[in-house]
Scaffold this motif. Structure first.
Motif, PDB file in Angstrom:
ATOM      1  N   UNK A  97       0.862  -1.180   0.000  1.00  0.00           N
ATOM      2  CA  UNK A  97       0.000   0.000   0.000  1.00  0.00           C
ATOM      3  C   UNK A  97       0.895   1.225   0.000  1.00  0.00           C
ATOM      4  N   UNK A  98       0.587   2.185  -0.857  1.00  0.00           N
ATOM      5  CA  UNK A  98       1.338   3.439  -0.903  1.00  0.00           C
ATOM      6  C   UNK A  98       0.399   4.597  -0.617  1.00  0.00           C
ATOM      7  N   UNK A  99       0.762   5.376   0.389  1.00  0.00           N
ATOM      8  CA  UNK A  99       0.035   6.603   0.739  1.00  0.00           C
ATOM      9  C   UNK A  99       0.871   7.756   0.200  1.00  0.00           C
ATOM     10  N   UNK A 100       0.322   8.517  -0.737  1.00  0.00           N
ATOM     11  CA  UNK A 100       1.102   9.549  -1.424  1.00  0.00           C
ATOM     12  C   UNK A 100       0.453  10.913  -1.217  1.00  0.00           C
ATOM     13  N   UNK A 101       1.104  11.764  -0.423  1.00  0.00           N
ATOM     14  CA  UNK A 101       0.680  13.156  -0.262  1.00  0.00           C
ATOM     15  C   UNK A 101      -0.738  13.334   0.246  1.00  0.00           C
ATOM     16  N   UNK A 141      -4.115   6.919  -2.809  1.00  0.00           N
ATOM     17  CA  UNK A 141      -3.904   5.653  -2.120  1.00  0.00           C
ATOM     18  C   UNK A 141      -3.755   4.575  -3.187  1.00  0.00           C
ATOM     19  N   UNK A 142      -2.624   3.877  -3.190  1.00  0.00           N
ATOM     20  CA  UNK A 142      -2.383   2.815  -4.157  1.00  0.00           C
ATOM     21  C   UNK A 142      -2.389   1.467  -3.459  1.00  0.00           C
ATOM     22  N   UNK A 143      -3.176   0.521  -3.991  1.00  0.00           N
ATOM     23  CA  UNK A 143      -3.122  -0.868  -3.583  1.00  0.00           C
ATOM     24  C   UNK A 143      -2.315  -1.601  -4.645  1.00  0.00           C
ATOM     25  N   UNK A 144      -1.088  -2.012  -4.276  1.00  0.00           N
ATOM     26  CA  UNK A 144      -0.142  -2.518  -5.281  1.00  0.00           C
ATOM     27  C   UNK A 144       0.021  -1.414  -6.324  1.00  0.00           C
ATOM     28  N   UNK A 145      -0.273  -1.697  -7.598  1.00  0.00           N
ATOM     29  CA  UNK A 145      -0.151  -0.670  -8.639  1.00  0.00           C
ATOM     30  C   UNK A 145      -1.492  -0.053  -9.002  1.00  0.00           C
TER      31      UNK A 145
END
Length: 346
Positions: free
Chosen positions: A3-7, A60-64
């Motif tokens: 999971x990527x949380x971006x800004x 919010x990214x789940x994987x790609x």
């Protein structure tokens, strides 16, 4: 799943921003704690990951996959709340089976659902309560059922919002050790919110510490405890005290006298020296500080001695398993074994 949380930024009407440009990478299969005081933004971040709140900015990214605009039901999230949120009119079996029965896609047969529920109740060590109702369970049992229900739908991500907050201290300790074992068995990417530092440090692979909507530090228990990135992290994680010092030629000095211990942190100038009770020792051999014993109490690991310093005018606490016998009113010396330096402005 990564999971990527971006800004991520989120504000609410009439209040300061709940989250301020938060960036956080969560690894596949990791158990990560969102730790912070009340109103730090941790629950808001969890709700944004779940899709219950929409950010003002960021992704919010789940994987790609960009999941920022996905509805809750499309994210395959398992959610465990502090107050269980079990259906009171349903048995334990029916509570766990609920998500499988209402699923619109990949529906299971009644036999498959029964088998899955039995597997999950075995996993949470509650096979004997399948026919009971929530009111017939203890708080710890209800929370286990809530976790089984969250796992029933085979989520990609498991989210827990202060899952042990409504339980007494002993049950909380037992359940967090149990949850760690469950996580190691099922391997879901898991994010849990807590304000309990001990809980976060014991349970999580990494801890993400939030303060007033900002992410202060992310790291393992050892990293955030031994190498805090800010005065807030130092003060929030564990018992902490501080005194003002000057740093000259790489050495911390107090009233012009160099402190012998290793001091981690800033360069030259005015600073605040932070330390913990276990990093101090009562001694007559080259003490850094002098004061008067203001109190002594027993702890699980030794004694905690309160010392009112002569200078600066403050009270510190010294903890040691081998502390000398002292009494209230005694004059004592204190040596600092280790400390961390931060500028006065943090």
């Amino acid at each position: 799943m990564d999971i990527r949380i971006i800004g991520i930024t989120k504000g609410f009407a009439g209040a300061e921003a709940a989250l301020r440009e938060v960036n956080l990478d969560i690894r596949n299969g990791e158990l990560i704690a969102l730790l912070g005081p009340s109103c730090s933004g941790k629950t808001t971040l969890l709700r944004i990951i779940a899709g219950l709140d929409i950010p003002d900015a960021g992704r919010v990214l789940f994987a790609d996959e960009d999941a920022t605009g996905l509805p809750v039901q499309s994210r395959r999230i398992g959610f465990v709340f502090q107050h269980y949120a079990l259906f009171k009119h349903m048995t334990v079996f029916d509570n766990v089976a609920y998500g499988l029965r209402v699923r619109r896609t990949a529906r299971r047969s009644a036999a498959d659902i029964s088998r899955r529920v039995s597997e999950l109740l075995d996993l949470v060590q509650l096979p004997e309560v399948a026919g009971r109702y929530p009111a017939q369970l203890s708080g710890g049992q209800r929370q286990r059922v809530a976790l089984a229900r969250a796992l029933a739908v085979e989520p990609r991500v498991l989210l827990l919002d202060e899952p042990f907050g409504a339980l007494d201290a002993k049950v909380r300790k037992d359940l967090r050790r149990w949850l760690r074992k469950i996580h190691e068995r099922v391997g879901h990417t898991t994010i849990f919110v807590t304000h309990d530092q001990e809980e976060a440090l014991e349970l999580a692979d990494r801890v993400a510490i939030l303060n007033q909507g900002r992410l202060e530090q992310v790291g393992t228990a050892d990293e955030v405890y031994d190498h805090p990135a800010s005065p807030f992290v130092m003060s929030f994680v564990g018992d902490t005290m501080s005194i003002p010092v000057e740093v000259r030629d790489g050495h911390a000095t107090l009233a012009g006298k160099p402190l012998a211990a290793q001091m981690l942190g800033q360069g030259e100038g005015s600073a605040q020296l932070y330390f913990r009770p276990g990093e101090l020792v009562i001694t007559d051999d080259g003490p850094d500080l002098h004061g008067t014993v203001a109190g002594v109490r027993r702890t699980a690991t030794g004694r905690r001695i309160q010392v009112k310093l002569d200078a600066p005018d403050t009270v510190i606490e010294v903890e040691s398993a081998t502390a000398p016998i002292v009494r209230v009113g005694d004059s004592v010396g204190v040596r600092i074994l280790r400390g961390r330096l931060f500028p006065h402005d943090g």
